[in-house]
Design a protein around this motif. Structure first.
Motif, PDB file in Angstrom:
ATOM      1  N   ASN A  53      17.384  13.289  29.493  1.00 37.67           N
ATOM      2  CA  ASN A  53      16.883  14.523  30.095  1.00 37.67           C
ATOM      3  C   ASN A  53      17.854  15.663  29.795  1.00 37.67           C
ATOM      4  O   ASN A  53      18.948  15.738  30.352  1.00 37.67           O
ATOM      5  N   HIS A 155      16.828   9.003  39.388  1.00 37.56           N
ATOM      6  CA  HIS A 155      16.139   8.959  38.110  1.00 37.56           C
ATOM      7  C   HIS A 155      16.255  10.267  37.337  1.00 37.56           C
ATOM      8  O   HIS A 155      15.537  10.487  36.370  1.00 37.56           O
ATOM      9  N   TYR A 158      16.448  10.368  33.459  1.00 36.20           N
ATOM     10  CA  TYR A 158      15.356   9.990  32.562  1.00 36.20           C
ATOM     11  C   TYR A 158      14.063  10.741  32.815  1.00 36.20           C
ATOM     12  O   TYR A 158      13.160  10.696  31.997  1.00 36.20           O
ATOM     13  N   SER A 159      13.934  11.377  33.956  1.00 35.92           N
ATOM     14  CA  SER A 159      12.692  12.078  34.242  1.00 35.92           C
ATOM     15  C   SER A 159      13.051  13.381  34.962  1.00 35.92           C
ATOM     16  O   SER A 159      14.194  13.559  35.358  1.00 35.92           O
ATOM     17  N   PRO A 160      12.082  14.268  35.122  1.00 36.64           N
ATOM     18  CA  PRO A 160      12.400  15.503  35.846  1.00 36.64           C
ATOM     19  C   PRO A 160      12.947  15.166  37.211  1.00 36.64           C
ATOM     20  O   PRO A 160      12.388  14.342  37.934  1.00 36.64           O
TER      21      PRO A 160
ATOM     22  N   GLY B  63       3.147   2.453  30.167  1.00 36.30           N
ATOM     23  CA  GLY B  63       3.430   3.814  30.626  1.00 36.30           C
ATOM     24  C   GLY B  63       2.207   4.442  31.258  1.00 36.30           C
ATOM     25  O   GLY B  63       2.283   5.034  32.347  1.00 36.30           O
ATOM     26  N   SER B  67       1.495   5.739  35.106  1.00 35.54           N
ATOM     27  CA  SER B  67       1.021   7.091  35.429  1.00 35.54           C
ATOM     28  C   SER B  67      -0.210   7.026  36.312  1.00 35.54           C
ATOM     29  O   SER B  67      -0.340   7.781  37.283  1.00 35.54           O
ATOM     30  N   LYS B  70       0.741   6.286  39.751  1.00 32.69           N
ATOM     31  CA  LYS B  70       1.288   7.477  40.406  1.00 32.69           C
ATOM     32  C   LYS B  70       0.162   8.381  40.877  1.00 32.69           C
ATOM     33  O   LYS B  70       0.205   8.936  41.983  1.00 32.69           O
TER      34      LYS B  70
ATOM     35  N   ILE C  64      12.808  16.345  27.602  1.00 32.28           N
ATOM     36  CA  ILE C  64      13.362  15.014  27.837  1.00 32.28           C
ATOM     37  C   ILE C  64      13.136  14.240  26.544  1.00 32.28           C
ATOM     38  O   ILE C  64      12.004  14.150  26.063  1.00 32.28           O
ATOM     39  N   HIS C  69      15.780   6.336  26.381  1.00 34.40           N
ATOM     40  CA  HIS C  69      16.502   5.204  26.954  1.00 34.40           C
ATOM     41  C   HIS C  69      16.174   3.890  26.256  1.00 34.40           C
ATOM     42  O   HIS C  69      16.784   2.884  26.532  1.00 34.40           O
TER      43      HIS C  69
END
Lengths: 274, 105, 134, 520
Positions: A53, A155, A158-160, B63, B67, B70, C64, C69
């Motif tokens: 990030n 986190h 790795y993420s916002p 992934g 999502s 979420k 990002i 990773h």
């Protein structure tokens, strides 16, 4: 004043809009802002700090010094609200108590409230009966909000997300608790003193990490010198250093939001309030 | 196939959004406007969000699955919070002494 | 260049200027102190929008590194700067947002003090009271 | 000189230490202030003293090596990371800030205890944060970092002056509005610079500048930055916030903020014009001199005339501050070497003079509990040492030879003549005359009129926050101020003369190196 203000503002606005004709277009990939400095950050963040990030790595490493003073700014705001508003009064004035078996509200002047009895419950002067729907939903949600906040803090690599955002969410959860029940209940759980000390601790974690780097190595906030302490190589040390200062930011932001809320919502008395 | 179902869901959701927005402007008083705002939060959001979740699942991998989860969590939380918020606002309105609108004879 | 594409190309600047002027107008012309504070917040937010909009790049995604990773450090040969939007304005604005929140807190604290002193937040009434006191 | 070469890394980290020492001390003072009310004061005093010592070392270091120290924060080099640049100019201003913060803090111990009582811990923390903010503003070489530190200094400043008399919150709120407009305009200007150059580092921007001299973005960035800074330094049409905010605050806060805020903002203006926009752009390409000098002339005349109309001693000082802002802005925009030297020298001198005058105000307040000039009757007989110091400070503001005010005014006037700005010279002389009238009026009251007891009619001033305590501590007899206040005050007054006597050396050894050689 109004007419003068309007004319000045129309002139200013016209001038500002007029000069935009020379500016780079919206989203122009060739604008100086996009080609001078930012490619370095984008292309080197992984090899320099091992953090995907880029916002996090720029915030807490390349420009970490800015961010340290960002936390200092909120410390300053907390202290300023405290200094301006807080009225540390010990004397008890007029207070209202609810006799729970009957639902009768009584008013006691001064400290004449019968100490031993546990059928009385203290209420605010502008008290409204607690709403069970709101109370239940808030109590249910506060846990999820806090877990989510910890996720956001942890986190951030790795993420916002990151320390500031996560700290705000935790602070909001406690303010939600204060709104759904009352200010006293929330002060009983996290007092003003704790909030103030947490704020200072958060800034101290940040600045202390910086000073530690300076004592061990060469530059203020240069985390790569923490490598021997953390037992990693110099690049991963930067990544871990970023995480440490993010925690500092989160603690400071969380505590200062609560602290400012306590002072603002009760006008400094911290006795009654939302 | 999934794409079409998702499209229908999203369009239905947008319809509720539209109805709710018109209601917020056109209805006569505070309480009825809140009622139409409630439509946006519940039906509109439910339909369009589940449409989006389906749309993502069209190309299935880990992934996208996360999502979709979420998005479903968002729906759950909105379903918890939005009616509570509406309830609290209506409650505050009643306590503040705001009278509901009545049709004039 | 026709007018539509001109507007589309500069729309971000126009938006921020309009917001900036709305905030400035509220700060100059409004009588109520809390409205002035709201104007101040709009004023700061306009500048934040301006910064964020200059970070945007056509064809760029959020900053990002994709699959960062999975690879760990050392593998950066495939990272192209044009694929990601400019992260620096976002970082700067995180700091500026915090500064704005802090200023808002102090401003509200001062407004509460003013209210405790004069019992009102309207500036002309406060001025009247000051004149009466001499 | 090899004194610093073999030393440990402590010396090489000094630029960071100078700024972070007050920050750490404020955290520790904040921690301990909850437990023990007496603990924060000595910690803060020691921290300010150590900061002062390190700024002296920094000054010696810069003078002995003769080159600017560049300190990389987090280890990243210039355009990528944030760097601190300590050259002759910033070392001088850092020394000024630390010494004024330290002296004012020592002199106002009793004032802090009486005004802030059980909030003294928070006050000490904010005082240190204010100092840290100003020091960071001075040292930083990054345009955005400057904004963050400016906001730290402003926010702590609002809190410090918000706790004064009953009217202080309202005037502080106005100060906050204008201060925020100023800072946000500066931020907007930095944004314009950023879209024109893509960089935030001052030296990096300066190296790009020659290529984009005729870009309208840079022109606009210059205008907006300047407007923001001019609001913050209270130049004439934008001065509205200053008199109320400073005169209604507590003495200890006014004694810190009044000498430093406007001067550091002027330093920032000089830094931005010289280091960021480069003198070539500011003076040659844009030719801003005439406009800015006229603005300065307006400020000087307005400030002097308004000062003449004030009955209140502290209010009069605030208008003198406004007039002095005009001196420095005008002197800088004369654009020749003598004028710029005069402006920089006047930053130092004016900060010291303002500090002395506000310390005198603190002593008078402590003595009489009032702020009007009438209350100074018979002071010469009662407080000979204080009045001697006050006389030195007043003569310095007027510009009488052995004191420092004379020398900086001399540079400014010679610069004005060399640049052909005769109106500026006339305004300077006019302002000096007005200052003479102002202070001789006070001398007359203090020297010739008999002392009068004020305790009987003090009830109509009951809204002054410090008044009650002043009377409690000091009931009947009139004697000198306590040594804790008097010694720092006398030291500052002696310093005013010393600065005057050594001003030639200051200009030759420090300021000459601070001005780029392209300014003739």
């Amino acid at each position: 004043m109004k007419i003068l203000g309007t004319i000045t503002i129309l002139l200013c606005g016209g001038l500002l809009i007029f000069f935009t004709s020379d500016f780079p277009d919206f989203g122009d990939p060739k604008s100086p802002a996009s080609i001078h400095l930012s490619p370095y950050f984008i292309e080197h963040t992984l090899e320099d700090t091992a953090v995907p990030n880029i916002v996090t790595s720029v915030l807490a490493d390349y420009r970490s010094y800015d961010t340290m003073f960002e936390t200092t700014v909120i410390l300053t705001a907390g202290l300023a609200c405290f200094l301006l508003l807080r009225i540390p009064t010990k004397e008890v004035t007029r207070r209202y108590y609810l006799h729970e078996p009957t639902g009768v509200t009584l008013r006691f002047d001064g400290d004449r409230y019968p100490k031993g009895s546990n059928v009385f419950k203290r209420i605010d002067s502008n008290w409204v009966p607690y709403d069970i729907i709101i109370n239940f939903t808030c109590r249910l949600l506060i846990h999820f909000i806090q877990i989510f906040a910890l996720y956001v803090v942890a986190h951030g690599h790795y993420s916002p997300g990151g320390g500031f955002q996560g700290g705000v969410v935790i602070g909001a959860s406690i303010i939600l608790f204060a709104i759904s029940s009352n200010l006293r209940a929330s002060i009983k759980r996290l007092g003003e003193k704790a909030a103030a000390i947490f704020t200072a601790t958060g800034v101290f974690i940040y600045a202390g990490t910086g000073a530690l780097c300076m004592v061990i190595g060469e530059h203020f906030l240069n985390y790569s010198f923490l490598a021997p302490l953390l037992g990693t190589d110099r690049i991963m040390a930067r990544s871990h250093g970023i995480f440490i200062v993010e925690i500092g930011v989160a603690v400071a932001v969380m505590a200062v939001m609560i602290w400012i809320y306590y002072n603002l919502s009760s006008a400094g008395k911290q006795d009654e309030g939302l | 196939m999934i794409i079409y179902i998702a499209g229908v869901l999203i369009i239905a959701g947008l319809f509720f959004f539209l109805v709710g927005s018109i209601g917020m402007i056109r209805l006569p008083d505070f309480y009825s406007r809140l009622h139409s705002a409630g439509i946006i939060d519940t039906m509109g959001l439910l339909l369009s969000m589940s449409g989006l979740a389906l749309l993502i699942l069209n190309e299935f991998n880990l992934g996208n699955f996360l999502s979709a989860i979420k998005i479903i969590l968002i729906i759950v939380f909105i379903f918890l919070t939005s009616p509570t918020a509406t309830h609290a606002i209506v409650d505050a309105g009643i306590r503040a002494g705001l009278k509901p609108w009545e049709k004039k004879q | 260049m026709d007018i539509v594409s001109l507007i589309a190309a500069k729309a971000n600047y126009w938006t921020y200027v309009i917001l900036l002027m709305v905030g400035l107008y509220a700060m100059v012309a409004k009588n109520n102190l809390v409205k002035k504070i709201v104007g101040m917040v709009i004023f700061q937010t306009a500048v934040i929008l301006f910064y964020v909009s200059i970070g945007y790049k056509k064809g760029g995604t959020l900053p990002i590194i994709m699959h960062g990773h999975d690879h760990g450090h050392g593998v950066d040969s495939f990272i192209k700067a044009a694929d990601y939007i400019n992260p620096l304005p976002h970082v700067l604005m995180l700091t500026a947002i915090v500064v704005g929140v802090a200023t808002l807190g102090v401003a509200l604290a001062l407004a509460i003090k003013v209210y405790q002193e004069y019992g009102t937040l309207e500036e002309d009434e406060i001025r009247k009271q000051i004149e009466l006191k001499g | 000189m090899t004194f610093f070469d073999g030393d440990s890394s402590l010396i090489s980290n000094l630029p960071a230490i100078v700024v972070t020492l007050p920050l750490f001390a404020s955290l520790i003072a904040g921690f301990l202030g909850w437990k023990n009310r007496k603990a924060p004061y000595p910690i803060a005093a020691v921290a300010l003293f150590l900061t002062f010592i390190s700024s002296v070392v920094l000054m010696i270091q810069v003078m002995s090596t003769g080159v600017a120290i560049e300190y990389r924060m987090a280890g990243w080099a210039a355009p990528v990371g944030i760097v601190y640049v300590i050259d002759h100019l910033s070392a001088l201003v850092i020394l000024l800030i630390t010494s004024i913060a330290f002296v004012n803090f020592i002199a106002n111990k009793s004032n802090i205890d009486t005004v802030f009582r059980n909030k003294a811990g928070a006050f000490n923390s904010l005082y240190l944060l204010f100092t840290a903010g100003l020091l960071g503003m001075t040292a930083t070489g990054d345009a955005f970092n400057l904004y963050v530190l400016m906001e730290i200094a402003s926010l702590s400043g609002y809190a410090l002056i918000g706790l004064g008399s009953n009217r202080a919150p309202l005037s502080t709120l106005n100060y906050l509005f204008l201060g925020t407009i100023g800072a946000t305009f500066y931020l907007l200007g930095v944004g314009y610079i950023y879209i024109a150059t893509g960089s935030l580092n001052m030296a990096d921007i300066a190296s790009i500048m020659p290529k984009i001299l005729d870009s309208s973005m840079i022109l606009f960035a210059f205008i907006i930055c300047m407007v923001g800074l001019l609001i913050k330094m209270a130049i004439f049409p934008l001065h509205g916030w200053l008199p109320n905010a400073y005169s209604e605050s507590a003495n200890v806060a006014a004694g810190l903020i009044a000498p430093l805020t406007t001067k550091v903002t002027i330093y920032i203006m000089i830094r931005i014009c010289l280091t960021l926009f480069t003198p070539q752009y500011t003076f040659d390409y844009l030719n801003t001199s005439d406009l800015m000098v006229w603005l300065a002339i307006g400020t000087i005349i307005f400030g002097s005339l308004s000062a003449l109309a004030q009955k209140d001693y502290k209010r009069m000082l605030t208008y003198i501050i406004i007039a002095e802002v005009g001196y420095m802005v005008g002197g800088f925009f004369l654009g020749n070497r003598i004028g710029v030297s005069g402006a920089i020298l006047h930053i130092v001198n004016d900060a010291a003079m303002t500090l002395a005058l506000f310390m005198a105000a603190g002593i008078f307040m402590w003595k009489t509990g009032e702020e009007s000039q009438e209350s100074l009757k018979g002071m010469f007989a009662k407080m000979p040492f204080t009045m001697a110091g006050f006389t030195v400070a007043a003569l310095s503001v007027v510009g009488v030879p052995p004191t420092c005010g004379f020398f900086s005014k001399w540079y400014l006037i010679s610069g004005g003549i060399a640049a052909g700005q005769y109106f500026f010279v006339a305004a300077l002389i006019f302002s000096s005359l007005v200052n003479a009238i102002l202070f001789f009026r006070i001398f007359e009251i203090a020297h010739f009129e008999p002392f009068k007891d004020h305790h009987h009619h003090s009830s109509n001033h009951s809204n002054k926050g410090e008044e009650a305590s002043a009377h409690d501590t000091h009931e009947q007899t009139i004697k000198e101020a306590p040594l804790g206040m008097l010694i720092p005050f006398m030291a500052v007054s002696i310093l005013l003369v010393v600065l005057g006597l050594y001003s030639g050396q200051i200009v030759n050894n420090i300021i000459n190196f601070a001005i780029p050689s392209s300014i003739l």
